[in-house]
Design a protein around this motif. Sequence first.
Motif, PDB file in Angstrom:
ATOM      1  N   GLN A  62       0.845  -1.188   0.000  1.00 27.10           N
ATOM      2  CA  GLN A  62       0.000   0.000   0.000  1.00 27.10           C
ATOM      3  C   GLN A  62       0.887   1.246   0.000  1.00 27.10           C
ATOM      4  O   GLN A  62       1.997   1.235   0.538  1.00 27.10           O
ATOM      5  N   LYS A  63       0.368   2.321  -0.563  1.00 23.95           N
ATOM      6  CA  LYS A  63       1.100   3.579  -0.591  1.00 23.95           C
ATOM      7  C   LYS A  63       0.250   4.678   0.037  1.00 23.95           C
ATOM      8  O   LYS A  63      -0.979   4.634  -0.029  1.00 23.95           O
ATOM      9  N   TYR A  64       0.918   5.670   0.613  1.00 21.43           N
ATOM     10  CA  TYR A  64       0.225   6.764   1.285  1.00 21.43           C
ATOM     11  C   TYR A  64       1.179   7.936   1.413  1.00 21.43           C
ATOM     12  O   TYR A  64       2.409   7.788   1.266  1.00 21.43           O
ATOM     13  N   ILE A  65       0.627   9.104   1.663  1.00 19.33           N
ATOM     14  CA  ILE A  65       1.440  10.295   1.918  1.00 19.33           C
ATOM     15  C   ILE A  65       1.013  10.881   3.253  1.00 19.33           C
ATOM     16  O   ILE A  65      -0.094  10.631   3.742  1.00 19.33           O
ATOM     17  N   GLY A  66       1.901  11.662   3.852  1.00 21.65           N
ATOM     18  CA  GLY A  66       1.605  12.351   5.094  1.00 21.65           C
ATOM     19  C   GLY A  66       1.632  13.856   4.895  1.00 21.65           C
ATOM     20  O   GLY A  66       2.492  14.390   4.175  1.00 21.65           O
ATOM     21  N   LEU A  67       0.670  14.540   5.499  1.00 18.87           N
ATOM     22  CA  LEU A  67       0.651  15.999   5.523  1.00 18.87           C
ATOM     23  C   LEU A  67       1.042  16.454   6.922  1.00 18.87           C
ATOM     24  O   LEU A  67       0.683  15.820   7.905  1.00 18.87           O
ATOM     25  N   GLY A  68       1.752  17.556   7.004  1.00 15.07           N
ATOM     26  CA  GLY A  68       2.181  18.020   8.317  1.00 15.07           C
ATOM     27  C   GLY A  68       3.116  19.204   8.216  1.00 15.07           C
ATOM     28  O   GLY A  68       2.946  20.085   7.357  1.00 15.07           O
ATOM     29  N   HIS A  69       4.153  19.219   9.048  1.00 16.37           N
ATOM     30  CA  HIS A  69       5.007  20.398   9.193  1.00 16.37           C
ATOM     31  C   HIS A  69       6.474  19.996   9.295  1.00 16.37           C
ATOM     32  O   HIS A  69       6.801  18.923   9.800  1.00 16.37           O
ATOM     33  N   PHE A  70       7.344  20.908   8.839  1.00 17.11           N
ATOM     34  CA  PHE A  70       8.796  20.756   8.971  1.00 17.11           C
ATOM     35  C   PHE A  70       9.298  21.731  10.032  1.00 17.11           C
ATOM     36  O   PHE A  70       8.912  22.905  10.054  1.00 17.11           O
ATOM     37  N   PHE A  71      10.206  21.246  10.882  1.00 16.54           N
ATOM     38  CA  PHE A  71      10.879  22.103  11.855  1.00 16.54           C
ATOM     39  C   PHE A  71      12.364  21.759  11.857  1.00 16.54           C
ATOM     40  O   PHE A  71      12.742  20.602  11.636  1.00 16.54           O
ATOM     41  N   LEU A  72      13.195  22.769  12.100  1.00 17.55           N
ATOM     42  CA  LEU A  72      14.629  22.566  12.209  1.00 17.55           C
ATOM     43  C   LEU A  72      15.091  22.830  13.630  1.00 17.55           C
ATOM     44  O   LEU A  72      14.453  23.582  14.378  1.00 17.55           O
ATOM     45  N   GLU A  73      16.183  22.197  14.004  1.00 11.98           N
ATOM     46  CA  GLU A  73      16.856  22.528  15.260  1.00 11.98           C
ATOM     47  C   GLU A  73      18.074  23.380  14.939  1.00 11.98           C
ATOM     48  O   GLU A  73      18.503  23.482  13.780  1.00 11.98           O
ATOM     49  N   LYS A  74      18.642  24.006  15.931  1.00 10.72           N
ATOM     50  CA  LYS A  74      19.743  24.926  15.705  1.00 10.72           C
ATOM     51  C   LYS A  74      20.969  24.245  15.121  1.00 10.72           C
ATOM     52  O   LYS A  74      21.779  24.878  14.438  1.00 10.72           O
ATOM     53  N   ASP A  75      21.110  22.930  15.388  1.00  8.08           N
ATOM     54  CA  ASP A  75      22.262  22.211  14.853  1.00  8.08           C
ATOM     55  C   ASP A  75      21.970  21.574  13.493  1.00  8.08           C
ATOM     56  O   ASP A  75      22.768  20.787  12.981  1.00  8.08           O
ATOM     57  N   GLY A  76      20.802  21.895  12.892  1.00  8.38           N
ATOM     58  CA  GLY A  76      20.489  21.395  11.566  1.00  8.38           C
ATOM     59  C   GLY A  76      19.640  20.140  11.531  1.00  8.38           C
ATOM     60  O   GLY A  76      19.242  19.694  10.447  1.00  8.38           O
ATOM     61  N   ARG A  77      19.355  19.556  12.681  1.00 12.47           N
ATOM     62  CA  ARG A  77      18.510  18.373  12.690  1.00 12.47           C
ATOM     63  C   ARG A  77      17.091  18.730  12.267  1.00 12.47           C
ATOM     64  O   ARG A  77      16.601  19.818  12.543  1.00 12.47           O
ATOM     65  N   VAL A  78      16.431  17.783  11.611  1.00 11.68           N
ATOM     66  CA  VAL A  78      15.092  18.006  11.066  1.00 11.68           C
ATOM     67  C   VAL A  78      14.076  17.249  11.910  1.00 11.68           C
ATOM     68  O   VAL A  78      14.289  16.081  12.273  1.00 11.68           O
ATOM     69  N   ASN A  79      12.975  17.913  12.227  1.00 12.32           N
ATOM     70  CA  ASN A  79      11.847  17.288  12.923  1.00 12.32           C
ATOM     71  C   ASN A  79      10.607  17.437  12.054  1.00 12.32           C
ATOM     72  O   ASN A  79      10.214  18.550  11.706  1.00 12.32           O
ATOM     73  N   VAL A  80      10.012  16.311  11.693  1.00 12.44           N
ATOM     74  CA  VAL A  80       8.801  16.294  10.874  1.00 12.44           C
ATOM     75  C   VAL A  80       7.628  15.900  11.760  1.00 12.44           C
ATOM     76  O   VAL A  80       7.711  14.930  12.517  1.00 12.44           O
ATOM     77  N   VAL A  81       6.550  16.650  11.682  1.00  9.41           N
ATOM     78  CA  VAL A  81       5.327  16.361  12.433  1.00  9.41           C
ATOM     79  C   VAL A  81       4.231  16.027  11.426  1.00  9.41           C
ATOM     80  O   VAL A  81       3.872  16.873  10.591  1.00  9.41           O
ATOM     81  N   VAL A  82       3.702  14.804  11.486  1.00  7.05           N
ATOM     82  CA  VAL A  82       2.663  14.364  10.564  1.00  7.05           C
ATOM     83  C   VAL A  82       1.306  14.517  11.244  1.00  7.05           C
ATOM     84  O   VAL A  82       1.084  13.965  12.327  1.00  7.05           O
ATOM     85  N   SER A  83       0.408  15.263  10.604  1.00  8.17           N
ATOM     86  CA  SER A  83      -0.910  15.512  11.185  1.00  8.17           C
ATOM     87  C   SER A  83      -2.020  14.726  10.495  1.00  8.17           C
ATOM     88  O   SER A  83      -3.108  14.560  11.052  1.00  8.17           O
ATOM     89  N   HIS A  84      -1.762  14.245   9.273  1.00  7.46           N
ATOM     90  CA  HIS A  84      -2.842  13.579   8.523  1.00  7.46           C
ATOM     91  C   HIS A  84      -2.240  12.669   7.463  1.00  7.46           C
ATOM     92  O   HIS A  84      -1.226  13.008   6.836  1.00  7.46           O
ATOM     93  N   PHE A  85      -2.844  11.481   7.279  1.00  7.37           N
ATOM     94  CA  PHE A  85      -2.422  10.539   6.251  1.00  7.37           C
ATOM     95  C   PHE A  85      -3.486  10.450   5.162  1.00  7.37           C
ATOM     96  O   PHE A  85      -4.687  10.436   5.449  1.00  7.37           O
ATOM     97  N   LEU A  86      -3.039  10.370   3.921  1.00  4.94           N
ATOM     98  CA  LEU A  86      -3.901  10.154   2.770  1.00  4.94           C
ATOM     99  C   LEU A  86      -3.420   8.925   2.032  1.00  4.94           C
ATOM    100  O   LEU A  86      -2.222   8.808   1.722  1.00  4.94           O
ATOM    101  N   GLN A  87      -4.318   8.000   1.749  1.00  2.00           N
ATOM    102  CA  GLN A  87      -3.935   6.811   1.011  1.00  2.00           C
ATOM    103  C   GLN A  87      -3.821   7.122  -0.476  1.00  2.00           C
ATOM    104  O   GLN A  87      -4.642   7.841  -1.042  1.00  2.00           O
TER     105      GLN A  87
END
Length: 298
Positions: free
Chosen positions: A79-104
């Motif tokens: 099965q395939k799906y995508i996630g909708l949400g937000h991108f955030f960065l930390e000061k050292d360049g690390r990435v934090n992704v927050v997924v709020s909704h999935f669509l098949q």
Amino acid sequence: MEVKKNCPPLPPRPITQARTYPVLSAVEIAAVIEKNCGRFQAERYGKGRHHVFFLPEAAEELTMMVSYGRRSPMNHLEQKYIGLGHFFLEKDGRVNVVVSHFLQVHTMNRTRSSASGLGPNGENNPGLDFLEYYRDEYLRDEKRFNRDAQGCVVDPFLEYGPSEYCLEGHTHPDLGVFWSGTDRSSGEARAAKAPVCIFVCDPIRRQMLASIGKNFENAQVIVCRRTEKAAAKEAPHPAETEPPMTEFPVDALMELASRCLRMDGAKGAVRCVTGKLRRCTKVRVALTIPGKPKGEES
């Protein structure tokens, strides 16, 4: 070769500035979720310097979509799906992704290791035509309907902007989680211009694997899964949701009293009188129901 003279200069190429993202650490993101999204248990999968958070409602959506934890008629093939949400960065360049909704992503010609966007005869899959429509529909109303059944906030990060495409996912049913050559080539294309999360899940073996960006840097998945116990405590009392009673159920009361009189050893009388002038009903119930002998009491 003839050289043309006095030709107008070519217009300069537009300068594209690198996109900036809000700065928010994984600890700060976890605190926002705990404050606004109700009680939940965090399930962690994999390791890495980056983090991918599934908000409680998104976690429920993915669980239902892929029948997580069991084998189903649909999830034994990819099965395939995508996630909708937000991108955030930390000061050292690390990435934090927050997924709020999935669509098949509705695919065809599915096997355990592949799923095609083409129809059975090679034509375009009509199901894919609706994916953009469903995405736009969700984004249009996500702020308006941002409370779940328990009254908790669904997405507490909308203050940073609307949700956007942030995750590309598929399943490996009963195969384990890993990156195949096809996964890497398609993931590199999807994450070419943004730190998109590339995600694979084995719903039957209960495994998850995530990476960030076209270089497939390892990321830890944090699934914020609301427990049934927590949801039950947060649910509103029925008296708060049921409309007030406008008519007394006399028939139901009389039926219940009659059933009590049919019990062994029960005695009493039931009387119902309806007044003609005042248009009211008087119900008088007198019941004596035998109890258990002392020897049978537990």
